[in-house]
Write an enzyme that holds these catalytic residues in place. Structure first.
Site, PDB file in Angstrom:
ATOM      1  N   ASP A 108       3.312  81.165  -9.311  1.00  0.00           N
ATOM      2  CA  ASP A 108       3.283  81.048  -8.009  1.00  0.00           C
ATOM      3  C   ASP A 108       1.889  80.571  -7.644  1.00  0.00           C
ATOM      4  O   ASP A 108       1.162  80.344  -8.131  1.00  0.00           O
ATOM      5  CB  ASP A 108       3.515  82.189  -7.310  1.00  0.00           C
ATOM      6  CG  ASP A 108       3.329  82.256  -5.670  1.00  0.00           C
ATOM      7  OD1 ASP A 108       4.088  81.478  -4.815  1.00  0.00           O
ATOM      8  OD2 ASP A 108       2.740  82.955  -5.257  1.00  0.00           O
ATOM      9  N   ASP A 155       2.762  87.468  -6.815  1.00  0.00           N
ATOM     10  CA  ASP A 155       2.043  88.243  -5.959  1.00  0.00           C
ATOM     11  C   ASP A 155       2.916  89.058  -4.910  1.00  0.00           C
ATOM     12  O   ASP A 155       2.698  90.029  -4.559  1.00  0.00           O
ATOM     13  CB  ASP A 155       0.781  87.790  -5.472  1.00  0.00           C
ATOM     14  CG  ASP A 155       1.120  86.934  -4.238  1.00  0.00           C
ATOM     15  OD1 ASP A 155       0.753  87.157  -3.221  1.00  0.00           O
ATOM     16  OD2 ASP A 155       1.819  85.881  -4.697  1.00  0.00           O
ATOM     17  N   ASP A 196       0.285  80.361  -3.686  1.00  0.00           N
ATOM     18  CA  ASP A 196      -0.389  81.365  -2.768  1.00  0.00           C
ATOM     19  C   ASP A 196      -0.395  82.670  -2.986  1.00  0.00           C
ATOM     20  O   ASP A 196       0.530  83.438  -3.189  1.00  0.00           O
ATOM     21  CB  ASP A 196       0.244  81.174  -1.180  1.00  0.00           C
ATOM     22  CG  ASP A 196       0.233  79.862  -0.852  1.00  0.00           C
ATOM     23  OD1 ASP A 196      -0.864  79.384  -0.705  1.00  0.00           O
ATOM     24  OD2 ASP A 196       1.214  79.059  -0.424  1.00  0.00           O
TER      25      ASP A 196
END
Length: 193
Positions: free
Chosen positions: A15, A171, A17
């Site tokens: 991922d 995250d 961001d």
């Protein structure tokens, strides 16, 4: 404890961001700046809950939660305009960057994000890690966004690796759910950074 590559992994998917790039504070500030114009102070908890989703989807939830009459596309565009002013100061999240640098040339690697391509490419360029990745799937490339698995499945397809052999680094709750739904090995980077 450092991040590790699972022995079953034949490809790595990151991922962007909050995983590869330290962007979450910048996104939060951009959302607060835009929504404050409508008399609302956003909480960081709400934005953490919505992490990983495209801006129009976030705008729809904000409008619903706060009872605002907003055009999600227009609000998303305003937020992206505010966010773009922060992009050049974004830095990589080092434990994730270290793992990606070490894996480069050993395993195929891709990026999978809920962000639009134009912004996501600038973010990754700011980290200095662009050349490490063979493919990049963004919100512009899929119909269904995280927590739906389409973003990760498309990335695996482009990498030419079966989903079960892909390790996802994430995250956000929605991103980890998407990775699990795709049948991938999921690593929560928040316990390592």
């Amino acid at each position: 404890m450092p991040l590790e590559i699972d022995p079953r992994a034949r490809a790595l998917i990151f991922d962007v961001d909050g995983t590869l790039a330290d962007t979450m504070h910048h996104h939060f500030e951009a959302w607060r700046e835009v929504i404050r114009r409508y008399g609302v102070e956003l909480t960081e908890e709400l934005l953490v809950e919505l992490a990983g989703q495209p801006s129009p989807a976030v705008a729809r939830v904000i409008a619903e939660r706060y009872g605002l009459e907003l055009d999600p596309q227009r609000i998303a565009a305003e937020k992206e305009d505010a966010y773009i002013h922060h992009v050049d100061s974004i830095e990589p999240i080092e434990p994730v960057a270290v793992l990606a640098r070490e894996a480069h040339g050993h395993l195929p690697m891709g990026l999978a994000t809920g962000e639009r391509r134009a912004i996501a490419e600038r973010v990754v360029r700011a980290t200095g890690l662009t050349e490490l990745f063979e493919t990049f799937v963004t919100a512009d490339d899929v119909t269904h966004h995280k927590p739906h698995p389409e973003t990760f499945l498309r990335c695996a397809e482009l990498l030419g690796v079966e989903p079960v052999y892909c390790q996802v680094f994430e995250d956000s709750v929605s991103g980890m759910e998407a990775g699990r739904s795709a049948g991938m090995i999921v690593t929560d980077v928040t316990v390592h950074v």
